[in-house]
Design a protein around this motif. Sequence first.
Motif, PDB file in Angstrom:
ATOM      1  N   LYS A 318       0.820  -1.205   0.000  1.00  0.00           N
ATOM      2  CA  LYS A 318       0.000   0.000   0.000  1.00  0.00           C
ATOM      3  C   LYS A 318       0.861   1.266   0.000  1.00  0.00           C
ATOM      4  CE  LYS A 318      -4.067  -1.952   2.322  1.00  0.00           C
ATOM      5  NZ  LYS A 318      -5.002  -1.821   3.493  1.00  0.00           N
ATOM      6  N   GLN A 320       0.280   5.659  -0.010  1.00  0.00           N
ATOM      7  CA  GLN A 320      -0.701   6.737   0.108  1.00  0.00           C
ATOM      8  C   GLN A 320      -0.042   8.070  -0.189  1.00  0.00           C
ATOM      9  OE1 GLN A 320      -2.863   7.164   3.843  1.00  0.00           O
ATOM     10  NE2 GLN A 320      -4.568   8.097   2.726  1.00  0.00           N
ATOM     11  N   ILE A 326      -5.669   5.074  -1.550  1.00  0.00           N
ATOM     12  CA  ILE A 326      -4.535   4.147  -1.509  1.00  0.00           C
ATOM     13  C   ILE A 326      -4.213   3.668  -2.919  1.00  0.00           C
ATOM     14  CG2 ILE A 326      -3.718   1.911  -0.658  1.00  0.00           C
ATOM     15  CD1 ILE A 326      -3.971   3.958   1.536  1.00  0.00           C
ATOM     16  N   ASP A 437      -9.538   4.063   1.460  1.00  0.00           N
ATOM     17  CA  ASP A 437      -8.949   3.394   2.614  1.00  0.00           C
ATOM     18  C   ASP A 437      -9.662   2.105   2.993  1.00  0.00           C
ATOM     19  OD1 ASP A 437      -6.919   5.137   2.974  1.00  0.00           O
ATOM     20  OD2 ASP A 437      -7.957   6.362   4.464  1.00  0.00           O
TER      21      ASP A 437
END
Length: 442
Positions: A318, A320, A326, A437
């Motif tokens: 992941k 961000q 994401i 998310d």
Amino acid sequence: MRPFNAVRGFLRRESITGSVCCALSGGADSVCLLACLREMPGITLSAVHIQHNLRGDESRRDEDFCRTLCENWGIPLTVISVDVRDYAAAHRLSVETAARECRYAAFETLACDHIATAHTASDQLETVLFRMARGAGLRGLCGIPERRGSFIRPLLYATRTEIEAFLRERGLSCVTDSSNLSDAYSRNFIRHHIVPAMQQLNPGAEQNTARMVDSLREDAALLDSLADAAYADCFRDGTMVGLDALHPAIRRRCIARYLADAGLPCGYEAVTAVLALLERGGMLDLDRSGTVLRYGRGVLFTASGASDCAEIPLKIGKNQLFPGVILSAEVVLRENPDKFASVHKKFTDFVLDYDIIKGYVKLHGRKPGLYLRSERRGCRIRIKKWMNAEVAPAKRQFIHFLSDREGLIWAEGLGADERVRVTDATQRMLVLHVHTDDTGCT
């Protein structure tokens, strides 16, 4: 006897006991309230007179009247002197506003369970009209509450006419504030001109307004509870998500609360500006402080005014770059033929040849001078021109880009650069997924 019954009913309904201090100006309303309270069982009564020092001898006359009245009735009286004019000048306030702030600050110094003020149904009507003229929303139209913290208003459902009749019946005197006769103050203008016109239309205007306020207060309480629940669902780590799905009335309340929590202006104009931001996307500096609101991909958040987005190294897993969004990266091997084939077929615009990438991969937002060669479109594409033509304004600042040491290799919504496209010779694919998310792939 309506004022007496109003006070008695309020004390019973609200279970008021203990010490009650009556705010006593010497005018008809406060004298009526004090007269009613002194006959109520279960409370310890005192009074307070705020000396505003605004009317010279007349102010001293009012103070003397209150002292004599309380002495005759055996009621302890506290007199607090405040300098309203100096306070108004120091804080750049009108005398009317300064007097109210000084008065309530003085009330806060009192040692009692409850402070009773003599607001009436007539005051309620004047307050609602005043707020309407200023452009109040539902909460403002709810007017004066019967109870707020330690403050109680037992006469809120009695009219000024009923109070004057009560004083006549009991042979009670009062003093008149000469400033109440002047139209220089907004409330006096409403009292002298607008209220009489409304009473000509309907003699029950004051009682009808009181009933309207009760109904509006119930509606406001329901909307506030719904907004509280919506805010709890939408607020995540300093961002707001899912605002588009809310009813406009709830959305407006959630935005106002978010702005207030962020220390930003949260009045009607500010909330309306944010609603416009939700339509167009981009960023907004509400108070020219350099702290901006940004909106894109359904996420509202605060940030610095700089438009350039930081870049971060892409990692497998992941990543961000933007609040609430994401970008997940996965490497799929040709040794897993079923998954390799299905991913390649399903996510054509989200796959790259992992082995062709040069050096480490940077994940970043839009930058000037970006180009991408698209095999599908058969040309070299200028990213700025593509975004202006095909990407909604609300998303332009929140598009993901990947670059290696030789340049741009992938643009979200456009796909991979020809240099790193997947071919029959590809052994490892870099597969990308963009999602929020907690809701999975978009």
